[in-house]
Design an enzyme around this catalytic site. Structure first.
Site, PDB file in Angstrom:
ATOM      1  N   ASP A   1     -25.873  30.199  84.494  1.00 39.50           N
ATOM      2  CA  ASP A   1     -24.927  30.340  83.380  1.00 39.50           C
ATOM      3  C   ASP A   1     -25.287  31.583  82.577  1.00 39.50           C
ATOM      4  O   ASP A   1     -24.427  32.298  82.091  1.00 39.50           O
ATOM      5  CB  ASP A   1     -25.016  29.128  82.446  1.00 39.50           C
ATOM      6  CG  ASP A   1     -24.506  27.873  83.126  1.00 39.50           C
ATOM      7  OD1 ASP A   1     -24.088  27.974  84.308  1.00 39.50           O
ATOM      8  OD2 ASP A   1     -24.542  26.813  82.486  1.00 39.50           O
TER       9      ASP A   1
ATOM     10  N   GLU B   1      -3.430  12.069  99.661  1.00 40.91           N
ATOM     11  CA  GLU B   1      -4.274  12.701  98.629  1.00 40.91           C
ATOM     12  C   GLU B   1      -4.468  11.726  97.475  1.00 40.91           C
ATOM     13  O   GLU B   1      -3.672  10.822  97.306  1.00 40.91           O
ATOM     14  CB  GLU B   1      -3.545  13.919  98.014  1.00 40.91           C
ATOM     15  CG  GLU B   1      -3.023  14.905  98.987  1.00 40.91           C
ATOM     16  CD  GLU B   1      -1.788  15.644  98.454  1.00 40.91           C
ATOM     17  OE1 GLU B   1      -1.430  15.469  97.270  1.00 40.91           O
ATOM     18  OE2 GLU B   1      -1.194  16.382  99.245  1.00 40.91           O
TER      19      GLU B   1
ATOM     20  N   LYS C   1      -4.112  10.246  93.822  1.00 41.03           N
ATOM     21  CA  LYS C   1      -3.103  10.379  92.766  1.00 41.03           C
ATOM     22  C   LYS C   1      -3.877  10.547  91.461  1.00 41.03           C
ATOM     23  O   LYS C   1      -4.417   9.589  90.907  1.00 41.03           O
ATOM     24  CB  LYS C   1      -2.206   9.147  92.717  1.00 41.03           C
ATOM     25  CG  LYS C   1      -1.065   9.283  91.727  1.00 41.03           C
ATOM     26  CD  LYS C   1      -0.081   8.153  91.895  1.00 41.03           C
ATOM     27  CE  LYS C   1       1.152   8.328  91.015  1.00 41.03           C
ATOM     28  NZ  LYS C   1       0.859   8.485  89.602  1.00 41.03           N
TER      29      LYS C   1
ATOM     30  N   ASP D   1      -4.903  11.092  87.674  1.00 41.48           N
ATOM     31  CA  ASP D   1      -4.343  10.491  86.479  1.00 41.48           C
ATOM     32  C   ASP D   1      -4.648  11.376  85.279  1.00 41.48           C
ATOM     33  O   ASP D   1      -5.722  11.300  84.686  1.00 41.48           O
ATOM     34  CB  ASP D   1      -4.977   9.096  86.312  1.00 41.48           C
ATOM     35  CG  ASP D   1      -4.090   8.184  85.502  1.00 41.48           C
ATOM     36  OD1 ASP D   1      -2.962   8.592  85.170  1.00 41.48           O
ATOM     37  OD2 ASP D   1      -4.524   7.065  85.192  1.00 41.48           O
TER      38      ASP D   1
ATOM     39  N   TYR E   1      -1.381  20.101  93.792  1.00 45.12           N
ATOM     40  CA  TYR E   1      -1.075  19.222  94.919  1.00 45.12           C
ATOM     41  C   TYR E   1       0.276  19.509  95.576  1.00 45.12           C
ATOM     42  O   TYR E   1       0.668  18.813  96.498  1.00 45.12           O
ATOM     43  CB  TYR E   1      -1.137  17.748  94.488  1.00 45.12           C
ATOM     44  CG  TYR E   1      -0.224  17.413  93.314  1.00 45.12           C
ATOM     45  CD1 TYR E   1       1.158  17.409  93.463  1.00 45.12           C
ATOM     46  CD2 TYR E   1      -0.750  17.119  92.067  1.00 45.12           C
ATOM     47  CE1 TYR E   1       1.992  17.124  92.409  1.00 45.12           C
ATOM     48  CE2 TYR E   1       0.073  16.826  91.002  1.00 45.12           C
ATOM     49  CZ  TYR E   1       1.449  16.823  91.180  1.00 45.12           C
ATOM     50  OH  TYR E   1       2.273  16.557  90.131  1.00 45.12           O
TER      51      TYR E   1
ATOM     52  N   LYS F   1      -0.476   2.350  94.696  1.00 46.98           N
ATOM     53  CA  LYS F   1      -1.191   2.127  93.432  1.00 46.98           C
ATOM     54  C   LYS F   1      -2.386   1.202  93.637  1.00 46.98           C
ATOM     55  O   LYS F   1      -2.254   0.143  94.255  1.00 46.98           O
ATOM     56  CB  LYS F   1      -0.235   1.486  92.414  1.00 46.98           C
ATOM     57  CG  LYS F   1       0.959   2.364  92.081  1.00 46.98           C
ATOM     58  CD  LYS F   1       0.586   3.481  91.159  1.00 46.98           C
ATOM     59  CE  LYS F   1       0.805   3.045  89.761  1.00 46.98           C
ATOM     60  NZ  LYS F   1       1.132   4.075  88.821  1.00 46.98           N
TER      61      LYS F   1
ATOM     62  N   CYS G   1     -27.606  -8.749  57.532  1.00 45.52           N
ATOM     63  CA  CYS G   1     -27.981  -8.830  58.939  1.00 45.52           C
ATOM     64  C   CYS G   1     -27.791 -10.264  59.431  1.00 45.52           C
ATOM     65  O   CYS G   1     -28.320 -11.199  58.835  1.00 45.52           O
ATOM     66  CB  CYS G   1     -29.436  -8.406  59.122  1.00 45.52           C
ATOM     67  SG  CYS G   1     -30.018  -8.695  60.809  1.00 45.52           S
TER      68      CYS G   1
ATOM     69  N   CYS H   1     -31.592 -11.568  60.243  1.00 53.21           N
ATOM     70  CA  CYS H   1     -32.653 -11.752  59.233  1.00 53.21           C
ATOM     71  C   CYS H   1     -32.122 -11.758  57.799  1.00 53.21           C
ATOM     72  O   CYS H   1     -32.910 -11.840  56.853  1.00 53.21           O
ATOM     73  CB  CYS H   1     -33.719 -10.675  59.400  1.00 53.21           C
ATOM     74  SG  CYS H   1     -33.145  -9.053  58.884  1.00 53.21           S
TER      75      CYS H   1
ATOM     76  N   CYS I   1     -29.339  -2.672  59.749  1.00 57.21           N
ATOM     77  CA  CYS I   1     -30.305  -3.586  59.153  1.00 57.21           C
ATOM     78  C   CYS I   1     -31.571  -2.762  58.963  1.00 57.21           C
ATOM     79  O   CYS I   1     -32.101  -2.213  59.922  1.00 57.21           O
ATOM     80  CB  CYS I   1     -30.562  -4.762  60.094  1.00 57.21           C
ATOM     81  SG  CYS I   1     -32.030  -5.693  59.645  1.00 57.21           S
TER      82      CYS I   1
ATOM     83  N   CYS J   1     -37.228  -6.963  61.547  1.00 52.98           N
ATOM     84  CA  CYS J   1     -36.155  -7.888  61.948  1.00 52.98           C
ATOM     85  C   CYS J   1     -36.376  -8.256  63.421  1.00 52.98           C
ATOM     86  O   CYS J   1     -36.545  -7.377  64.275  1.00 52.98           O
ATOM     87  CB  CYS J   1     -34.810  -7.205  61.762  1.00 52.98           C
ATOM     88  SG  CYS J   1     -33.440  -8.079  62.532  1.00 52.98           S
TER      89      CYS J   1
HETATM   90  S1  IVH Z   1       3.372  14.602  94.441  1.00 48.64           S
HETATM   91  C1  IVH Z   1       8.140  15.383  93.741  1.00 48.64           C
HETATM   92  N1  IVH Z   1       0.794  14.400  94.497  1.00 48.64           N
HETATM   93  O1  IVH Z   1       1.974  11.488  89.872  1.00 48.64           O
HETATM   94  C2  IVH Z   1       7.007  14.570  93.180  1.00 48.64           C
HETATM   95  N2  IVH Z   1       1.898  13.745  92.503  1.00 48.64           N
HETATM   96  O2  IVH Z   1       4.545   9.616  89.730  1.00 48.64           O
HETATM   97  C3  IVH Z   1       5.772  14.967  93.883  1.00 48.64           C
HETATM   98  N3  IVH Z   1       0.387  13.024  90.702  1.00 48.64           N
HETATM   99  O3  IVH Z   1       3.449  12.865  87.301  1.00 48.64           O
HETATM  100  C4  IVH Z   1       4.587  14.382  93.245  1.00 48.64           C
HETATM  101  N4  IVH Z   1      -1.489  13.303  91.832  1.00 48.64           N
HETATM  102  O4  IVH Z   1       1.917  14.570  88.342  1.00 48.64           O
HETATM  103  C5  IVH Z   1       1.897  14.204  93.754  1.00 48.64           C
HETATM  104  N5  IVH Z   1      -1.516  14.298  94.722  1.00 48.64           N
HETATM  105  C6  IVH Z   1      -0.420  14.129  93.980  1.00 48.64           C
HETATM  106  C7  IVH Z   1      -0.471  13.651  92.644  1.00 48.64           C
HETATM  107  C8  IVH Z   1       0.718  13.469  91.938  1.00 48.64           C
HETATM  108  C9  IVH Z   1      -0.949  12.929  90.676  1.00 48.64           C
HETATM  109  C10 IVH Z   1       1.285  12.663  89.580  1.00 48.64           C
HETATM  110  C11 IVH Z   1       2.357  13.656  89.277  1.00 48.64           C
HETATM  111  C12 IVH Z   1       3.479  12.828  88.702  1.00 48.64           C
HETATM  112  C13 IVH Z   1       3.161  11.447  89.110  1.00 48.64           C
HETATM  113  C14 IVH Z   1       4.301  10.942  89.957  1.00 48.64           C
END
Ligand code: IVH
Length: 707
Positions: free
Chosen positions: A57, A140, A142, A144, A253, A349, A443, A446, A461, A466
């Site tokens: 760094d 891939e 998903k 969040d 993605y 999901k 507390c 005690c 406390c 205690c």
């Molecule tokens: S593909 C045309 N790939 O999930 C839609 N979405 O419910 C194509 N998200 O808000 C979406 N990871 O931002 C895709 N590997 C991934 C993802 C992804 C997260 C999110 C995306 C969207 C939500 C869709």
């Protein structure tokens, strides 16, 4: 993106650039600035995209500062996409509304293998394929966080926007520019691409999120609810400088729009979705490279997802499922879109991480320094595969700010390795029978009146004896972080305590192993193992012992700093406040706590008793920090930096001073030898001038001195 030989040459170029000192003539500067761009972009990619830095760094900072220095000397060399221009100086976001090049749709959801098979069958129908043709999918995580769309034109990032309502997004280009995993420039033109729109998710690492919240808790600030909100909220902050501090990263993605100069669609240069992602990886974007998989059929998709269910907890980022995409772009096109989602992709999901439960009661736990933590007892509820029945409410302010009441139905979330927490009470579900949580003023163990320091969120406390505190201190004393007594955990301490064998820390070193061997569940062997582990701990370096005493604010790092200054733990009885605060990184608060601890004769007696039982209180030479050569220019000098330095950061300057023999101290006093003054120096400079004994240096004079 980089070929094997590029890595070596960029590395060597970096080392060469690190040696540059004087500001060169313009022609040379032009070349050097171009080289600095190249190497800094490379190191940012290694660090932020690959998680695999190849320089320290310190060296990175040095290259960055060098570029800043050259740009300061020749302002016309500051390109809009220079690495130094990530944080714009005064521009703040206005969040103009912008239209996405292609609408940002959502995804349909699936929850089990049957849903996946239905999806697979549907694809075959839409693409007019016969029943036994296997379809290849790219799977891939998903992510969040918060979604973003990035537009590059002529290889330059020209626009970034949030999802907004899917058609119109909020423009946040300046915020995207501070995220070092987002390249400001990328070589799309070599593929004949003139304009491209990318989709991705802005996320924050779970450990960074935890650290940030721990720091906020310490400062008494409200905590962020979860990594997702921290990331998506971070995207929308008004000040890009604040965004930069949040440590956000963007995983890309999807390539949603690809065009040539005449704005003709050029998606046909790719055959597979996976190719688009791989290209983005090569161009320097952060992509889920190790996480994604091309699966030959839907069965393999399901297996891969099953594997990820198990990996999810240990994955450094929050994910709420997996996304399954038809890999062949021609098949994707045949499937098309609904107004809500593409028909060629589906989200799988994972099991819910949020659930509601009833708050039955609040209990109060006393920590080792007496902090009182309220803990909500809940009706047991399943959350992402774990039963949750108690959740910390942190402190009184947390309860008040969320208006949580006994009898409330509360929304509980457990995200990844993040400990479960209450998102909010469901106030719509109240029926009037709920009662306020009355935080105790005494507390609960005690009955000593609780106290709360102005700067702290916790009530404490203050009775050092205690029972609850004594027990917690013993549990901490044997723990991994402190004396690290192997196999000696909380449950043993509690058991021995109940048997009356443990009244203070010294008792840990005079246990009767014959009696232990006779206990149910023990035996000779485990008693002997415990004895061995305890005897081993007696020889620990003294910093471990210091840390294990549970002195408020005395963490491992400060314990080490203090240990380096003493020959024997009991020497600390004779130290003054100044003696402590002269040590770099030691502030007056912890110093006062240490002094208070060592002024109490009971504590001295306890330590002497421990020493008598064989616990090491003496500093050993091998634990002392390494010596600096006797002719170092600042040897034996104390030094302090004040004001804003121009050529380096404060930390860097301090390490430099230390490496040259100086000792950094934190206050101006008669003990101070050198004060280095940056811009806008204030009271410290005045005080040093008044003392008349302090050598006052400019930043340049300091640098000259050590050179
Ligand atoms: S593909 C045309 N790939 O999930 C839609 N979405 O419910 C194509 N998200 O808000 C979406 N990871 O931002 C895709 N590997 C991934 C993802 C992804 C997260 C999110 C995306 C969207 C939500 C869709």
């Amino acid at each position: 993106m980089y070929k094997k030989e590029d890595h070596r040459s960029l590395f060597e170029l970096s080392k060469k650039l690190l040696k540059e000192e004087a500001i060169p003539e313009k022609a040379e500067a032009i070349k050097e600035v171009a080289n600095l761009h190249k190497v800094i972009v490379y190191h940012e990619w290694k660090y932020y995209v690959q998680d695999d830095p190849v320089i320290s760094d310190f060296e990175y900072d040095h290259l960055y500062k060098r570029l800043e220095a050259l740009e300061k000397a020749y302002p016309d060399l500051i390109g809009p996409n220079s690495p130094t221009q990530r944080v714009s100086n005064d521009l703040t976001e206005t969040f103009a509304s912008v239209e996405h090049l292609v609408p940002m749709l959502s995804l349909a959801n699936s929850y089990n293998e049957e849903d996946l098979n239905d999806f697979d069958t549907q694809i075959r129908k839409l693409a007019l394929l016969d029943e036994d043709t296997a379809i290849e999918y790219c799977v891939e995580p998903k992510f969040d966080g918060g979604s973003i769309a990035l537009v590059y034109e002529r290889d330059v990032l020209v626009r970034a926007a949030t999802r907004g309502n899917g058609t119109l997004g909020e423009e946040m280009t300046n915020n995207a520019r501070v995220m070092k995993s987002i390249p400001l420039e990328a070589d799309f033109s070599s593929k004949g691409i003139h304009k491209v729109e990318l989709r991705g998710e802005v996320v924050i690492r779970k450990d960074i999120f935890e650290k940030m919240n721990a720091a906020r808790a310490e400062q008494g600030l409200t905590l962020f609810a979860n990594p997702r909100n921290t990331a998506s909220g971070g995207l929308r902050m008004k000040d890009p400088k604040e965004v930069a501090k949040r440590g956000l990263e963007a995983f890309i993605y999807q390539m949603s729009y690809v065009a040539d100069e005449a704005e003709n669609d050029k998606m046909d240069i790719f055959k597979y979705h996976n190719d688009t992602i791989e290209l983005l990886g090569k161009l320097g974007f952060k992509i889920p490279i190790k996480e994604k998989k091309v699966c030959k059929d839907i069965k393999e998709v399901h297996e891969f997802i099953q594997k990820w269910q198990g990996l999810r907890e240990d994955y450094p980022y929050e994910i709420d499922g997996m996304v399954v995409k038809v890999n062949d772009l021609a098949i994707q096109e045949k499937c098309g879109y609904t107004s809500h989602h593409p028909r060629w992709a589906i989200a799988f999901k994972f099991k819910a991480k949020q659930a509601t439960s009833k708050l039955l009661n609040v209990e109060y736990q006393i920590g080792k320094i007496g902090s009182v933590t309220p803990v909500a007892k809940l009706e047991p509820v399943q959350l992402a595969g774990v039963t949750v029945s108690s959740v910390s409410l942190h402190n009184e302010d947390f309860i008040k700010s969320k208006d949580i009441r006994i009898g409330d139905t509360v929304l509980v979330e457990r995200a990844g390795d993040v400990i479960p927490y209450i998102v909010k009470p469901m106030d719509d579900l109240r029926d009037g029978s709920e009662t306020a949580i009355v935080f105790p003023r005494q507390c609960p163990v005690c009955s000593t009146p609780l106290e709360r320091a102005e700067s702290e969120a916790a009530w404490r406390c203050v009775n050092y004896n205690c029972e609850a505190q004594v027990l917690q201190r013993m549990i901490f004393h044997v723990s991994k972080d402190a004396m690290d007594i192997d196999g000696f955990g909380k449950s043993y301490i509690e058991r021995f305590y109940e048997l009356g064998w443990l009244k203070n820390l010294a008792d840990i070193y005079q246990l009767d192993y014959e009696k232990i061997a006779a206990l149910e569940g023990f035996g000779k062997k485990s008693a002997a193992n415990l004895e061995k582990a305890i005897n081993k701990a007696k020889n620990n370096p003294v910093y471990r012992l210091l840390h294990s005493l549970s002195i408020h604010h005395l963490g491992k790092k400060v314990s080490k700093l203090i240990a380096a200054e003493i020959d024997h733990v009991l020497d600390l009885q004779y130290k003054t406040l100044d003696n402590f605060t002269e040590i770099k990184d030691i502030g007056p608060v912890v110093a006062e706590n240490i002094i208070a601890y060592f002024s109490n004769p009971d504590n001295i007696a306890l330590l002497k008793e421990m020493e008598g039982l064989g616990v090491n209180l003496r500093q050993t030479e091998k634990d002392r920090p390494k010596a600096i050569s006797a002719d170092a220019p600042l040897i034996g000098k104390t030094i302090l930096f004040t004001g804003t330095l121009q050529q380096m950061g404060r930390k860097e300057a301090q390490s430099l001073a230390e490496a040259n023999g100086a000792k950094n101290i934190s206050a101006v006093s008669s003990n101070l030898n050198i004060l280095v003054v940056g811009e806008k120096a204030g009271s410290k400079l005045k005080k040093a001038q008044a003392l008349g004994t302090v050598q006052i240096l400019s930043e340049q004079e300091f640098l000259d001195l050590i050179r």
